[in-house]
Motif scaffolding. Structure first.
Motif, PDB file in Angstrom:
ATOM      1  N   GLY A 161       0.792  -1.221   0.000  1.00  0.00           N
ATOM      2  CA  GLY A 161       0.000   0.000   0.000  1.00  0.00           C
ATOM      3  C   GLY A 161       0.829   1.279   0.000  1.00  0.00           C
ATOM      4  O   GLY A 161       2.029   1.263  -0.267  1.00  0.00           O
ATOM      5  N   ARG A 162       0.144   2.376   0.321  1.00  0.00           N
ATOM      6  CA  ARG A 162       0.783   3.695   0.332  1.00  0.00           C
ATOM      7  C   ARG A 162       0.360   4.430   1.596  1.00  0.00           C
ATOM      8  O   ARG A 162      -0.699   4.154   2.141  1.00  0.00           O
ATOM      9  N   LEU A 163       1.182   5.397   2.010  1.00  0.00           N
ATOM     10  CA  LEU A 163       0.748   6.298   3.071  1.00  0.00           C
ATOM     11  C   LEU A 163       1.138   7.712   2.687  1.00  0.00           C
ATOM     12  O   LEU A 163       2.042   7.936   1.880  1.00  0.00           O
ATOM     13  N   LYS A 164       0.419   8.697   3.246  1.00  0.00           N
ATOM     14  CA  LYS A 164       0.759  10.090   2.958  1.00  0.00           C
ATOM     15  C   LYS A 164       0.520  10.949   4.203  1.00  0.00           C
ATOM     16  O   LYS A 164      -0.179  10.512   5.143  1.00  0.00           O
ATOM     17  N   THR A 184       6.435  10.772  11.539  1.00  0.00           N
ATOM     18  CA  THR A 184       6.110  11.296  12.861  1.00  0.00           C
ATOM     19  C   THR A 184       4.598  11.456  12.920  1.00  0.00           C
ATOM     20  O   THR A 184       3.930  11.584  11.887  1.00  0.00           O
ATOM     21  N   LEU A 185       4.054  11.430  14.135  1.00  0.00           N
ATOM     22  CA  LEU A 185       2.604  11.463  14.324  1.00  0.00           C
ATOM     23  C   LEU A 185       2.203  12.758  15.021  1.00  0.00           C
ATOM     24  O   LEU A 185       3.035  13.392  15.680  1.00  0.00           O
ATOM     25  N   ILE A 223       6.673  12.835   6.910  1.00  0.00           N
ATOM     26  CA  ILE A 223       7.461  11.671   6.507  1.00  0.00           C
ATOM     27  C   ILE A 223       8.908  12.140   6.504  1.00  0.00           C
ATOM     28  O   ILE A 223       9.256  13.083   5.813  1.00  0.00           O
ATOM     29  N   GLU A 224       9.721  11.516   7.355  1.00  0.00           N
ATOM     30  CA  GLU A 224      11.100  11.980   7.535  1.00  0.00           C
ATOM     31  C   GLU A 224      12.016  11.299   6.536  1.00  0.00           C
ATOM     32  O   GLU A 224      11.803  10.156   6.155  1.00  0.00           O
TER      33      GLU A 224
END
Lengths: 172, 623
Positions: free
Chosen positions: B258-261, B301-302, B280-281
């Motif tokens: 999958g993907r994340l953004k 990071t959240l 996204i680091e």
């Protein structure tokens, strides 16, 4: 110790035994090495996480399974592990990476005007350069795309079963 | 040499290859795998200058006939015995693609080496000797390819020169092998008649088998596709590590699917923790990426400081992984000792490591005829079995039919990886309904401005439950009181949760009969403990109100307070078996000071008391 005593004697002392002594004296439990499968046919049979016994010997007959990104990460006391993260890189990949990240390197790898350069570096008496006019990283990469000369052709220690002997006894 | 092929001019690569493809060569011992690889390299001009000559010279020196196999069977032992012992990787470039050819051993002794080779392949070529026909390892390797997830493969029927290049011999092997593969739904892309020794249909088309019109081995390699579809799957992001830099906590790992953004809402399983991706680091990249997909190693990071650990799987909420302590699997065993029911193993799946045991061995699968043998108590080396595993703590996973990376695992026996398997079915354990309750509750939990990390920083310790189990009159209530007193004296924030107090208050609405059933009492107790955990306290607790059903009760409490650490202390006068996952066992006459110290040591070891949170600790207390 020097090469006039014979290549096997000299290589064993300067490579295998020296490395073994270092691991022992420092008490290392793991060493990260840059060996690659495309360099040599016994390195082609290596694991990413390759265990060595108390004597540093490589038990190539009984290597641990590696699957699905799971590696041998636990081992009994007194043994150590060799980690080979670059195993699947090729010689060209190394130069591409040097180029991409602008990493400094020894100029013996370039032609310095006499029409030769070193593909692989080892002890001076046992390493010979290849014919090449590559003077930049780009020229090295171009040359490697077209060549069919082995990277370590200039390394005398590889002749016959040299590497196999050294590696079974603990050389990297 | 009596080659019967038309020559194809070797093409050397002069441009950068577009992609890499890993191919494994498998099949029964002596059916010609290494010879085929050697021939492939020789006929495509891929051997380095002098390599052929060097090996030929060694052969002459030792007075034996040169074989192409010697090019890659590097070890003296391999050449002497004429077999491949370990997998070799070699590289060649053909028509813009770099192939990593993995030559796997065919001898059954070296099955684990074959598996190491095949597990990293994207496609396979399986060899069958035309003279010997379909043999034991031809079948085992074919079956294992399917188990290992290598779906793309072709079959080469080798040594056709030894059967006079006869089509009927080829046809009958093709028929027999296709029938075998069909039983587990595997379909080869091609079946090719070849002679590796003489070069027929390897790189060059055979003149002796004009009845075969299909592609050569080399053409077949070009036809294999690169698998790229993982990015289009739902997100699977196994947490590899959490890096703590200055005020940032970076959750690092490789995206498996999958993907994340940036901005995505992530759910971590099995802890049910949730937060949004803030950034996204990346190292040395400007500007930072805003999205990433399968195959990339990333750190995120959240927007909220939540406590997650290595081994959890981050996903989007729409497609959560399964969570249980039990699943069914198909497994191959490579261990020197058999896999047995009453032994403990370590299970490793993606980045998770957890203790496990075999709950049941349903059957051993004989890969020769796919017959099933029932009633076994152990799985021997090189056998394949269908079994149910039970893990020490709940884990997040998927069925391997939906997700590869989170649906397959290895088992570690002592120091060694000794087996591997794929998850075929989730087994609902008895905690499923409580787990579902916890999940619904955690997803809807209304948070204040103060997070659990803030409290931990303020208090100088994480919250946890210390759960005393054991029968009546064992001294556990007294010990629980001592521990609470010691913690408070040390400046910690602790609270004794006594079951009796709940019984007369919260549980007052239950009828006498309901109070004798452990389930509802344990559920209420667990939920109260969960609230106290959220306040950041060290909850010291006994399971007294449940009488002797403490095994069941302690399990329920764990499920409801999960993922807060539960330190279980079992107290008994006799040497009885403690409940599963017990951390400290105290039996015999009680030395309260020594026992308290023992529990405190476990709290420190588990990072409850010693965890340093944040870059500038503001602890008022020494830990």
């Amino acid at each position: 110790m020097n090469h006039t005593l014979g290549r096997d004697v000299c290589c064993t002392a300067l490579k295998t035994t020296a490395m073994k002594n270092l691991v022992e004296s420092k008490g290392y439990t793991g060493i990260i090495l840059g060996v690659r499968a495309d360099e040599d046919s016994t390195r082609a049979k290596e694991r990413y996480f390759s265990p060595r016994d108390k004597h540093g010997d490589w038990d190539f007959r009984d290597q641990p399974p590696e699957l699905w990104n799971q590696f041998k990460t636990t081992f009994p006391p007194g043994t150590h592990i060799r980690v080979h993260p670059l195993l699947d890189w090729t010689e060209i990949n190394i130069w591409e990476y040097i180029k991409a990240e602008n990493i400094p390197f020894m100029d013996l790898y370039l032609d310095r005007g006499d029409g030769t350069r070193y593909r692989s570096l080892g002890c001076a008496p046992c390493t010979t350069p290849i014919k090449s006019t590559a003077k930049t990283v780009d020229e090295i990469i171009d040359e490697l795309r077209g060549t069919n000369i082995a990277e370590r052709a200039g390394r005398a220690q590889d002749a016959g079963r040299g590497m196999e002997m050294l590696r079974k006894k603990g050389y990297m | 040499m009596g080659d019967t092929t038309t020559a194809a001019a070797p093409i050397r690569a002069v441009s950068k290859p577009q992609e890499n493809l890993n191919i494994v060569i498998v099949g029964h011992v002596d059916h010609g795998k290494s010879t085929l690889v050697g021939r492939l390299y020789a006929d495509t001009g891929s051997l380095p200058e002098g390599k052929l000559e060097k090996v030929q010279a060694i052969c002459r020196q030792q007075g034996k006939e040169f074989e192409y196999a010697f090019l890659f069977d590097a070890f003296l032992e391999e050449q002497e015995q004429g077999i491949t012992i370990d997998t070799a990787r070699t590289f060649f470039i053909w028509k813009g693609r770099q192939y990593i050819i993995i030559d796997a051993p065919g001898h059954k002794e070296f099955l684990k080496n074959m598996i190491s080779g095949a597990a990293r392949a994207e496609a396979a070529l399986l060899l069958i000797d035309a003279l010997e026909g379909v043999r034991e390892q031809s079948k085992k390797h074919g079956y294992l390819l399917s188990l290992l997830g290598v779906r793309q493969f072709a079959v080469a029927v080798n040594k056709m020169d030894l059967v006079g290049y006869r089509q009927d011999v080829f046809d009958s092997i093709e028929k027999e092998y296709r029938e075998f593969l069909g039983q587990f739904g595997a379909v080869p892309e091609r079946i090719i008649p070849v002679s590796a020794k003489l070069g027929d249909n390897i790189a060059n088309r055979s003149q002796a088998m004009t009845w075969y019109q299909g592609p050569t081995v080399l053409d077949t390699l070009s036809l294999f596709k690169k698998e790229t579809a993982w990015a289009d799957q739902p997100l699977r992001f196994p947490v590899q590590d959490v890096y703590k830099f200055d005020a940032r906590r970076i959750i690092a790992g490789r995206i498996a699917a999958g993907r994340l953004k940036v901005g995505d809402h992530l759910v971590f399983s099995p802890s049910n923790k949730r937060a949004n991706i803030q950034s996204i680091e990346a190292f040395n990249i400007e500007p930072l990426p805003t999205s990433a997909e399968a195959g990339e190693s990333v750190g995120v990071t959240l927007d909220e400081q939540i406590f997650v650990e290595r081994g959890e799987i981050a996903t989007h909420q729409e497609r959560l992984p399964l969570v249980s302590t039990s699943f069914k699997a198909n497994l191959f065993w490579l261990g020197k000792r058999p896999l047995e029911k009453d032994r403990k193993y370590l299970l490793r799946m993606a980045t998770k490591e957890v203790g496990c045991e075999v709950a049941a061995i349903h059957r051993i699968i004989d890969t020769m005829d796919l017959n099933q043998q029932q009633g076994s108590i152990a799985v021997n080396r090189n056998q394949v079995a269908e079994l149910t595993l039970r893990t020490k703590a709940p884990i997040a996973f998927d069925l391997s039919s939906s997700f590869e990376a989170t649906g397959r695992f290895v088992l570690v026996d002592e120091y060694d990886i000794a087996g591997g398997g794929i998850v075929t079915e989730m087994v609902r354990d008895d905690q499923e309904s409580l787990r579902e309750e916890a999940r619904r509750r955690d997803f809807a939990w209304v948070k204040g401005e103060v997070g659990i990390e803030d409290r931990a920083k303020q208090y100088g310790h994480r919250s946890a439950v210390v759960l005393f189990t054991g029968g009546r009159h064992t001294g556990k209530s007294l010990l629980a009181r001592k521990l609470e007193g010691r913690l408070i004296a040390d400046g910690r924030h602790a609270y004794l949760l006594d079951g009796e107090n709940l019984r007369r208050g919260l549980d007052a609405d239950l009828s006498e009969e309901e109070r004798t059933q452990t389930a509802e009492m344990a559920r209420r107790y667990g939920e109260v403990a969960r609230l106290l955990i959220d306040t950041g306290l060290l909850v010291v607790s006994t399971t007294n109100p449940f009488g002797l059903d403490y095994r069941e009760a302690s399990q329920a409490i764990r499920t409801l307070v999960h993922p807060a650490p539960v330190i279980a202390v079992h107290v008994s006068k006799t040497a009885e078996e403690p409940p599963p996952n017990t951390d400290v066992v105290l039996s015999g006459p009680m030395d309260f000071d020594a026992a308290t110290k023992q529990v405190m040591d476990v709290l420190k070891r588990r990072g409850v008391l010693a965890e340093v949170l944040g870059a500038k600790p503001t602890f008022q207390y020494s830990i």
